[in-house]
Design an enzyme around this catalytic site. Sequence first.
Site, PDB file in Angstrom:
ATOM      1  N   ARG A  66       0.834  -1.209   0.000  1.00 41.68           N
ATOM      2  CA  ARG A  66       0.000   0.000   0.000  1.00 41.68           C
ATOM      3  C   ARG A  66       0.867   1.257   0.000  1.00 41.68           C
ATOM      4  NH1 ARG A  66      -2.386   1.934   4.345  1.00 41.68           N
ATOM      5  NH2 ARG A  66      -2.693  -0.076   5.385  1.00 41.68           N
ATOM      6  N   TYR A 121     -16.567  15.009 -17.491  1.00 45.01           N
ATOM      7  CA  TYR A 121     -17.068  13.633 -17.442  1.00 45.01           C
ATOM      8  C   TYR A 121     -18.120  13.558 -16.323  1.00 45.01           C
ATOM      9  CZ  TYR A 121     -17.188   8.808 -15.833  1.00 45.01           C
ATOM     10  OH  TYR A 121     -17.613   7.591 -15.394  1.00 45.01           O
ATOM     11  N   ASP A 186      -7.989  17.026 -16.956  1.00 46.32           N
ATOM     12  CA  ASP A 186      -8.270  15.641 -17.329  1.00 46.32           C
ATOM     13  C   ASP A 186      -7.823  15.481 -18.781  1.00 46.32           C
ATOM     14  OD1 ASP A 186      -9.415  13.243 -18.229  1.00 46.32           O
ATOM     15  OD2 ASP A 186     -10.949  13.324 -16.671  1.00 46.32           O
ATOM     16  N   LYS A 211      -8.676   4.055 -20.325  1.00 50.95           N
ATOM     17  CA  LYS A 211      -9.036   4.366 -21.700  1.00 50.95           C
ATOM     18  C   LYS A 211      -7.832   4.138 -22.635  1.00 50.95           C
ATOM     19  CE  LYS A 211     -13.022   5.350 -19.880  1.00 50.95           C
ATOM     20  NZ  LYS A 211     -12.906   5.907 -18.587  1.00 50.95           N
TER      21      LYS A 211
HETATM   22  C1  LIG Z   1     -12.700  11.795 -19.276  1.00 54.70           C
HETATM   23  C2  LIG Z   1     -12.842  10.820 -18.135  1.00 54.70           C
HETATM   24  N1  LIG Z   1     -12.261  11.094 -16.964  1.00 54.70           N
HETATM   25  C3  LIG Z   1     -12.350  10.247 -15.919  1.00 54.70           C
HETATM   26  C4  LIG Z   1     -13.082   9.073 -16.005  1.00 54.70           C
HETATM   27  C5  LIG Z   1     -13.169   8.159 -14.819  1.00 54.70           C
HETATM   28  O1  LIG Z   1     -12.274   7.108 -15.006  1.00 54.70           O
HETATM   29  P1  LIG Z   1     -12.469   5.621 -14.438  1.00 54.70           P
HETATM   30  O2  LIG Z   1     -13.696   5.056 -15.086  1.00 54.70           O
HETATM   31  O3  LIG Z   1     -11.198   4.947 -14.803  1.00 54.70           O
HETATM   32  O4  LIG Z   1     -12.654   5.742 -12.966  1.00 54.70           O
HETATM   33  C6  LIG Z   1     -13.690   8.749 -17.216  1.00 54.70           C
HETATM   34  C7  LIG Z   1     -14.482   7.507 -17.341  1.00 54.70           C
HETATM   35  O5  LIG Z   1     -15.180   7.305 -18.276  1.00 54.70           O
HETATM   36  C8  LIG Z   1     -13.579   9.657 -18.307  1.00 54.70           C
HETATM   37  O6  LIG Z   1     -14.176   9.403 -19.477  1.00 54.70           O
END
Ligand SMILES: Cc1ncc(COP(=O)(O)O)c(C=O)c1O
Length: 411
Positions: A66, A121, A186, A211
């Site tokens: 951890r 998101y 992001d 992704k």
């Molecule tokens: C642009 C974006 N940021 C963050 C996330 C969150 O990521 P995670 O699903 O890996 O927790 C997503 C998920 O679809 C996303 O599309």
Amino acid sequence: MSAALHPDTVAVHSGRADLTELGVHALPIDLSTTNPLPDIERGGESYEAMATGGRPPADGSMVYARLWNPTVARFEDALAEMEHAEAAVAFSSGMAAMTAVILAQTASTGLRHVVGVRPLYGGTDHLLGSGLLGVETTYCHPSGVRSAMRPDTGLVVVETPANPTLELVDIAEIVAAAGSVPVVVDNTFATPVLQNPLDHGAAMSLHSATKYLGGHGDVIAGVVACSEETAEALRRVRAVTGGLLHPLGAYLLHRGLTTLPVRMRQQQENARQVVQWLIDQPEVDEVFFPGLDGDPRGILERQMRGTGAMIAMRMGGGYAAASAVASSVSLFTHAVSLGGVDSLIQHPAALTHRPVPADARPDADVLRLSIGLENAGDLISDLAQAFASLGARNSSSAVAVDAELAGSWSI
Ligand SMILES: Cc1ncc(COP(=O)(O)O)c(C=O)c1O
């Protein structure tokens, strides 16, 4: 690794500095949950160093997974180099990464106000507004950041290209408006291949590594690239809250990075061909794709090295048409997520952006496409047959779905 190397080379070789010394060529996977301690004193010192966000001392121990894991650390080193950052910290998901960023910048500083630049998101939008992390959020559009800032603002959250409508946000402009407050970008849609937010003044570049970084739809993960000082704050949160990335996931992500530049180039070329076809289709009222509007503010030119491979489209037949197309594709998979080698289609208002309040949610006639590595002609044929299957248009369905979704989410 030398700064002079081309990013393609960095993607293949980064995070592997210790492999020759270890006598191995492929990335080793260390699954240890605990580690031998040299003696009590050095064990304790190691624990202290890592629990407060540092790295394991050279003569110490990694103590407990951890606190530290070498397979995860190699992936972090590689991603940091690709993002032009001093460090990176990996998490069990993109949302765990965002949670750690929020906690590190607000709870620990006492600055509990966040500015959320929409669109975001849906999960991020919801996390910021839910009150779950004890923060108060002011949402605004990019032009409203300066007036949304308060003396107790601890963080600005922005996404570009934005999900799902691919709007481009000028990172340097947001950074200027935020003043001394850190900005987290992001960078999931662009990846470090196309955009490096730290080069434009952002404090952190966050990825849902689920992704494009993984790219094969088989790992859930998140990662934040930042300064070593910020990384220490994030590691401290990670050590305490336990949002760890498993070493098997880190191995797959690190391996995925080696093909990321090639995948991005081909996927965005496929996306470009799909966009070219979509804009001529009578069933589609509007196509959303970076640069399609001529890049009037020069953001694409200034900030990115390509468009990426995400597309959104507004169906002329409203929600009914969107629903029919999502159900009629056969090569595309009707599924959430994005960035993998295979193409996906989904309805943001009903799924990825469902938790967003109705007045900020994507329109019910919009579908989002993640373009993969299939042949572009085959993808176009699949969309063509789905469009051909469209029945009578019924715009009243769009009204119905909006009414149904409003208030459907509560935490
Ligand atoms: C642009 C974006 N940021 C963050 C996330 C969150 O990521 P995670 O699903 O890996 O927790 C997503 C998920 O679809 C996303 O599309």
